[in-house]
Design an enzyme around this catalytic site. Structure first.
Site, PDB file in Angstrom:
ATOM      1  N   ILE A   1       1.046  -1.139   0.060  1.00  0.00           N
ATOM      2  CA  ILE A   1      -0.394   0.153  -0.177  1.00  0.00           C
ATOM      3  C   ILE A   1       0.866   1.290   0.008  1.00  0.00           C
ATOM      4  CG2 ILE A   1      -1.984   1.136   0.775  1.00  0.00           C
ATOM      5  CD1 ILE A   1      -2.277  -1.353   2.526  1.00  0.00           C
TER       6      ILE A   1
ATOM      7  N   ASP B   1      11.832   3.328   5.378  1.00  0.00           N
ATOM      8  CA  ASP B   1      11.577   1.723   4.899  1.00  0.00           C
ATOM      9  C   ASP B   1      12.772   0.589   5.179  1.00  0.00           C
ATOM     10  OD1 ASP B   1       8.919   0.333   3.232  1.00  0.00           O
ATOM     11  OD2 ASP B   1      10.552  -0.672   3.947  1.00  0.00           O
TER      12      ASP B   1
ATOM     13  N   THR C   1      -6.061  -0.482  10.620  1.00  0.00           N
ATOM     14  CA  THR C   1      -6.864  -1.525  10.037  1.00  0.00           C
ATOM     15  C   THR C   1      -8.432  -2.629  10.901  1.00  0.00           C
ATOM     16  OG1 THR C   1      -7.001  -4.662   9.699  1.00  0.00           O
ATOM     17  CG2 THR C   1      -5.832  -4.096  11.090  1.00  0.00           C
ATOM     18  N   ASP C   2      -9.027  -3.024   9.865  1.00  0.00           N
ATOM     19  CA  ASP C   2     -11.104  -2.904  10.109  1.00  0.00           C
ATOM     20  C   ASP C   2      -9.948  -4.654  11.181  1.00  0.00           C
ATOM     21  OD1 ASP C   2      -9.831  -5.248   8.489  1.00  0.00           O
ATOM     22  OD2 ASP C   2     -11.859  -5.072   7.290  1.00  0.00           O
ATOM     23  N   GLU C   3      -9.205  -5.175  11.352  1.00  0.00           N
ATOM     24  CA  GLU C   3      -9.485  -6.402  11.580  1.00  0.00           C
ATOM     25  C   GLU C   3      -9.025  -6.047  13.794  1.00  0.00           C
ATOM     26  OE1 GLU C   3      -6.889  -9.523  10.910  1.00  0.00           O
ATOM     27  OE2 GLU C   3      -6.874  -8.890   9.027  1.00  0.00           O
TER      28      GLU C   3
ATOM     29  N   TYR D   1      -1.145 -10.373  14.910  1.00  0.00           N
ATOM     30  CA  TYR D   1      -1.105  -9.342  14.578  1.00  0.00           C
ATOM     31  C   TYR D   1      -2.647  -7.997  14.342  1.00  0.00           C
ATOM     32  CZ  TYR D   1      -2.738  -6.316   9.991  1.00  0.00           C
ATOM     33  OH  TYR D   1      -3.052  -5.347   9.363  1.00  0.00           O
TER      34      TYR D   1
ATOM     35  N   LYS E   1      -1.880  -3.935  16.404  1.00  0.00           N
ATOM     36  CA  LYS E   1      -2.081  -2.841  15.484  1.00  0.00           C
ATOM     37  C   LYS E   1      -3.263  -2.505  17.097  1.00  0.00           C
ATOM     38  CE  LYS E   1      -1.850  -2.043  11.898  1.00  0.00           C
ATOM     39  NZ  LYS E   1      -1.197  -0.835  11.156  1.00  0.00           N
TER      40      LYS E   1
HETATM   41  P1  NAD Z   1       3.309  -4.445   3.783  1.00  0.00           P
HETATM   42  O1  NAD Z   1       4.128  -5.658   4.203  1.00  0.00           O
HETATM   43  O2  NAD Z   1       3.394  -4.924   1.841  1.00  0.00           O
HETATM   44  O3  NAD Z   1       4.592  -3.562   3.804  1.00  0.00           O
HETATM   45  C1  NAD Z   1       5.528  -2.781   4.679  1.00  0.00           C
HETATM   46  C2  NAD Z   1       6.234  -2.001   4.465  1.00  0.00           C
HETATM   47  O4  NAD Z   1       6.658  -1.619   6.441  1.00  0.00           O
HETATM   48  C3  NAD Z   1       7.707  -2.909   3.992  1.00  0.00           C
HETATM   49  O5  NAD Z   1       7.876  -2.431   2.513  1.00  0.00           O
HETATM   50  C4  NAD Z   1       8.360  -2.762   4.899  1.00  0.00           C
HETATM   51  O6  NAD Z   1       9.493  -3.204   4.739  1.00  0.00           O
HETATM   52  C5  NAD Z   1       8.357  -1.834   6.081  1.00  0.00           C
HETATM   53  N1  NAD Z   1       8.260  -2.444   7.842  1.00  0.00           N
HETATM   54  C6  NAD Z   1       8.024  -3.252   8.245  1.00  0.00           C
HETATM   55  N2  NAD Z   1       9.004  -3.000   9.511  1.00  0.00           N
HETATM   56  C7  NAD Z   1       9.725  -1.598   9.171  1.00  0.00           C
HETATM   57  C8  NAD Z   1      10.548  -1.489  10.436  1.00  0.00           C
HETATM   58  N3  NAD Z   1      10.489  -1.533  11.565  1.00  0.00           N
HETATM   59  N4  NAD Z   1       9.943   0.008   9.937  1.00  0.00           N
HETATM   60  C9  NAD Z   1      10.320   0.660   8.500  1.00  0.00           C
HETATM   61  N5  NAD Z   1      10.253  -0.530   7.519  1.00  0.00           N
HETATM   62  C10 NAD Z   1       9.303  -1.221   8.375  1.00  0.00           C
HETATM   63  O7  NAD Z   1       2.026  -4.148   4.087  1.00  0.00           O
HETATM   64  P2  NAD Z   1       0.660  -3.321   3.330  1.00  0.00           P
HETATM   65  O8  NAD Z   1      -0.325  -4.516   2.981  1.00  0.00           O
HETATM   66  O9  NAD Z   1       1.280  -2.292   2.303  1.00  0.00           O
HETATM   67  O10 NAD Z   1       0.516  -2.597   5.329  1.00  0.00           O
HETATM   68  C11 NAD Z   1       0.532  -1.374   5.203  1.00  0.00           C
HETATM   69  C12 NAD Z   1      -0.285  -0.434   6.452  1.00  0.00           C
HETATM   70  O11 NAD Z   1      -1.622  -0.535   5.726  1.00  0.00           O
HETATM   71  C13 NAD Z   1       0.188  -1.539   7.382  1.00  0.00           C
HETATM   72  O12 NAD Z   1       0.266  -0.719   8.839  1.00  0.00           O
HETATM   73  C14 NAD Z   1      -0.931  -2.410   7.472  1.00  0.00           C
HETATM   74  O13 NAD Z   1      -1.586  -3.083   9.089  1.00  0.00           O
HETATM   75  C15 NAD Z   1      -2.101  -1.854   7.156  1.00  0.00           C
HETATM   76  N6  NAD Z   1      -3.032  -2.461   6.468  1.00  0.00           N
HETATM   77  C16 NAD Z   1      -3.143  -3.104   5.525  1.00  0.00           C
HETATM   78  C17 NAD Z   1      -4.148  -4.156   5.022  1.00  0.00           C
HETATM   79  C18 NAD Z   1      -3.726  -4.720   3.807  1.00  0.00           C
HETATM   80  O14 NAD Z   1      -5.171  -4.815   3.066  1.00  0.00           O
HETATM   81  N7  NAD Z   1      -2.876  -4.893   2.671  1.00  0.00           N
HETATM   82  C19 NAD Z   1      -4.961  -2.901   5.424  1.00  0.00           C
HETATM   83  C20 NAD Z   1      -5.597  -2.926   6.500  1.00  0.00           C
HETATM   84  C21 NAD Z   1      -4.974  -2.433   7.213  1.00  0.00           C
HETATM   85  O1  DAU Z   2      -8.684  -7.084   6.964  1.00  0.00           O
HETATM   86  C1  DAU Z   2      -7.704  -5.878   6.484  1.00  0.00           C
HETATM   87  C2  DAU Z   2      -6.419  -7.251   6.637  1.00  0.00           C
HETATM   88  O2  DAU Z   2      -6.436  -7.612   5.376  1.00  0.00           O
HETATM   89  C3  DAU Z   2      -5.008  -6.437   7.480  1.00  0.00           C
HETATM   90  O3  DAU Z   2      -4.537  -5.748   8.157  1.00  0.00           O
HETATM   91  C4  DAU Z   2      -3.967  -7.325   6.884  1.00  0.00           C
HETATM   92  O4  DAU Z   2      -2.949  -6.761   7.076  1.00  0.00           O
HETATM   93  C5  DAU Z   2      -3.988  -8.417   5.552  1.00  0.00           C
HETATM   94  O5  DAU Z   2      -2.488  -8.612   5.396  1.00  0.00           O
HETATM   95  C6  DAU Z   2      -5.283  -8.489   5.028  1.00  0.00           C
HETATM   96  O6  DAU Z   2      -5.413  -9.497   6.449  1.00  0.00           O
HETATM   97  P1  DAU Z   2      -5.906 -11.145   6.274  1.00  0.00           P
HETATM   98  O7  DAU Z   2      -5.507 -12.365   6.501  1.00  0.00           O
HETATM   99  O8  DAU Z   2      -7.438 -10.979   5.668  1.00  0.00           O
HETATM  100  O9  DAU Z   2      -5.369 -11.492   4.176  1.00  0.00           O
HETATM  101  P2  DAU Z   2      -4.735 -12.360   3.294  1.00  0.00           P
HETATM  102  O10 DAU Z   2      -4.927 -12.348   2.819  1.00  0.00           O
HETATM  103  O11 DAU Z   2      -4.177 -13.483   4.843  1.00  0.00           O
HETATM  104  O12 DAU Z   2      -6.066 -13.914   3.846  1.00  0.00           O
HETATM  105  C7  DAU Z   2      -7.461 -13.330   3.363  1.00  0.00           C
HETATM  106  C8  DAU Z   2      -8.506 -13.967   3.056  1.00  0.00           C
HETATM  107  O13 DAU Z   2      -8.338 -15.907   2.849  1.00  0.00           O
HETATM  108  C9  DAU Z   2      -8.862 -14.738   5.118  1.00  0.00           C
HETATM  109  O14 DAU Z   2      -9.525 -15.223   5.588  1.00  0.00           O
HETATM  110  C10 DAU Z   2      -7.624 -16.326   4.917  1.00  0.00           C
HETATM  111  C11 DAU Z   2      -7.644 -16.920   3.966  1.00  0.00           C
HETATM  112  N1  DAU Z   2      -6.958 -17.590   3.246  1.00  0.00           N
HETATM  113  C12 DAU Z   2      -5.512 -16.985   3.146  1.00  0.00           C
HETATM  114  C13 DAU Z   2      -4.168 -16.708   2.974  1.00  0.00           C
HETATM  115  C14 DAU Z   2      -3.460 -16.592   2.931  1.00  0.00           C
HETATM  116  C15 DAU Z   2      -6.735 -19.105   3.456  1.00  0.00           C
HETATM  117  O15 DAU Z   2      -7.878 -19.037   2.543  1.00  0.00           O
HETATM  118  N2  DAU Z   2      -5.653 -19.263   2.317  1.00  0.00           N
HETATM  119  C16 DAU Z   2      -4.852 -18.705   2.470  1.00  0.00           C
HETATM  120  O16 DAU Z   2      -3.416 -19.138   1.829  1.00  0.00           O
END
Ligand code: NAD
Ligand code: DAU
Length: 334
Positions: free
Chosen positions: A12, A33, A124-126, A148, A152
């Site tokens: 993101i 980063d 996060t919504d989690e 996790y 958060k």
């Molecule tokens: P990501 O895992 O793709 O990226 C995380 C980034 O943070 C990486 O570039 C990593 O190198 C960097 N990082 C990790 N530890 C660090 C540290 N100690 N110091 C500096 N940099 C560090 O994650 P993402 O999916 O892009 O998520 C970004 C943010 O959004 C997170 O805070 C996550 O909790 C939140 N979020 C993600 C989702 C989702 O669906 N991916 C949804 C809601 C919220």
């Molecule tokens: O809801 C927001 C969150 O979404 C963020 O805060 C997290 O950073 C992000 O990783 C994501 O969490 P989830 O656990 O929802 O994402 P993931 O892609 O790991 O899983 C999505 C759904 O798919 C979940 O119900 C678990 C399921 N899943 C996931 C994996 C990796 C499977 O069934 N098989 C798999 O191998």
């Protein structure tokens, strides 16, 4: 309007930096980063040469790196975190260290800043926990259920406390599941798309009926950008896509888009503490004029196409990459 984006080399974060460079080309952007397994310098390749863009490899838990990069900033957006729920099940310590302590270090430095206008803590919504019916509002109690989401939630409320206690201009966003380009191929959409391309069975947890709400990363970036200047300090904002889909249905759509049979679906042992459903009430953000613009059908098809067109991006992350292989073997037991 110098902006510090932590975690800007991740999924993101890198999409957000690109978005900000496009919408505010005159704002200097600093990315801090650590480049963990999830962060890639190449994700920001197209920013090379952008005026005022600076990349610093460093850790948000390191006060010196934070002080150096936050210096003179008007805005801070904290995306940096350990983010994969499955990894938090066997390595909670690194989540607490980065997600909670790292946020504390950033907030402490923000207190010293004389230029800060807004600090956005990306939550996060989690943090609401599993929501069997209805949709979570910003005022609902937090009930995180895995390491996790608990880390958060800690960061989320720590950030709020710096507003309530010190008057720091902090606001919090809680987004649903993002999808789009540059997502590390351990999360369900990129994992299943890239597995399907290679005819590898896709490991679907449990009965496949867990529901996630899918938000295109561009819609998330637009929300965060708007909140930088229009969000109110001390407030929390839900950011959801309005696309609640059971995992089994998502999986079937992915397989259809890749052109592979449903026989590739491999039911596997469920994730421990697997939250059944997330759902966000986003009326607060919608009242400010934001709404998701990317229809899920189009967004998913474009995302599948992006992975199909960029094997040079994801293949090295899956093949011969200890961070991926060790996690995969440990978590899915080979
Ligand atoms: P990501 O895992 O793709 O990226 C995380 C980034 O943070 C990486 O570039 C990593 O190198 C960097 N990082 C990790 N530890 C660090 C540290 N100690 N110091 C500096 N940099 C560090 O994650 P993402 O999916 O892009 O998520 C970004 C943010 O959004 C997170 O805070 C996550 O909790 C939140 N979020 C993600 C989702 C989702 O669906 N991916 C949804 C809601 C919220
Ligand atoms: O809801 C927001 C969150 O979404 C963020 O805060 C997290 O950073 C992000 O990783 C994501 O969490 P989830 O656990 O929802 O994402 P993931 O892609 O790991 O899983 C999505 C759904 O798919 C979940 O119900 C678990 C399921 N899943 C996931 C994996 C990796 C499977 O069934 N098989 C798999 O191998």
């Amino acid at each position: 309007m110098k902006t510090l984006v932590t975690g800007g080399a991740g999924f993101i974060g890198s999409n957000f930096v690109r978005h900000l460079a496009r919408t505010h080309p005159d704002w200097p952007i600093v990315v801090l980063d650590k480049l963990t397994y999830a962060g890639r310098r190449e994700n920001l390749q197209d920013l090379e040469g952008h005026p005022g863009f600076e990349f610093v490899q460093g850790d948000i838990t390191d006060p010196q790196a934070v002080a150096r990069t936050m210096d003179g900033c008007a805005y801070v957006v904290n995306f940096a975190a350990e983010t994969h729920v499955d990894r938090s099940l066997y390595d909670a310590g690194s989540f607490i260290h980065t997600d909670v302590h790292g946020t504390f270090v950033l907030l402490e430095e923000a207190r010293r800043s004389r230029t800060l206008r807004t600090f956005v803590q990306i939550s996060t919504d989690e943090v609401y926990g599993s929501v069997p019916t209805g949709s979570s509002r910003e005022t609902d109690p937090l009930m995180p259920r895995n390491p996790y989401s608990a880390s958060k939630a800690g960061a989320d409320r720590l950030a709020y406390s710096y507003w309530a206690t010190y008057g720091l201009p902090v606001l919090v966003t809680r987004a649903s599941n993002n999808y789009g380009s540059h997502q590390f191929p351990e999360k369900i959409i990129p994992l299943f798309v890239t597995h399907a391309i290679d005819d590898i069975p896709v490991p679907l947890y449990g009965d496949g009926l867990n529901v996630r709400d899918w938000l295109h990363v561009d819609d998330h970036c637009r929300a965060v950008e708007m909140l930088l200047t229009q969000g109110a300090p001390g407030e929390t904002y839900n950011v959801g896509g309005g696309n609640e889909v059971p995992n089994i249905e998502l999986t079937k759509r992915i397989l259809a888009l890749v052109g592979k049979p449903e026989s590739l679906i491999q039911p596997v042992t469920d994730r421990m503490g697997h939250d059944r459903r997330y759902s966000l009430d986003c009326s607060k953000l919608r009242a400010m004029g934001w709404s998701p613009q990317v229809p899920f059908e189009r967004g998913l098809a474009e995302t599948v196409e992006w992975y199909r067109a960029h094997p040079e991006w994801w293949r090295p992350l899956k093949e011969a990459n200890p961070a991926f292989r060790e996690h995969y073997q440990r978590h899915y037991r080979g």
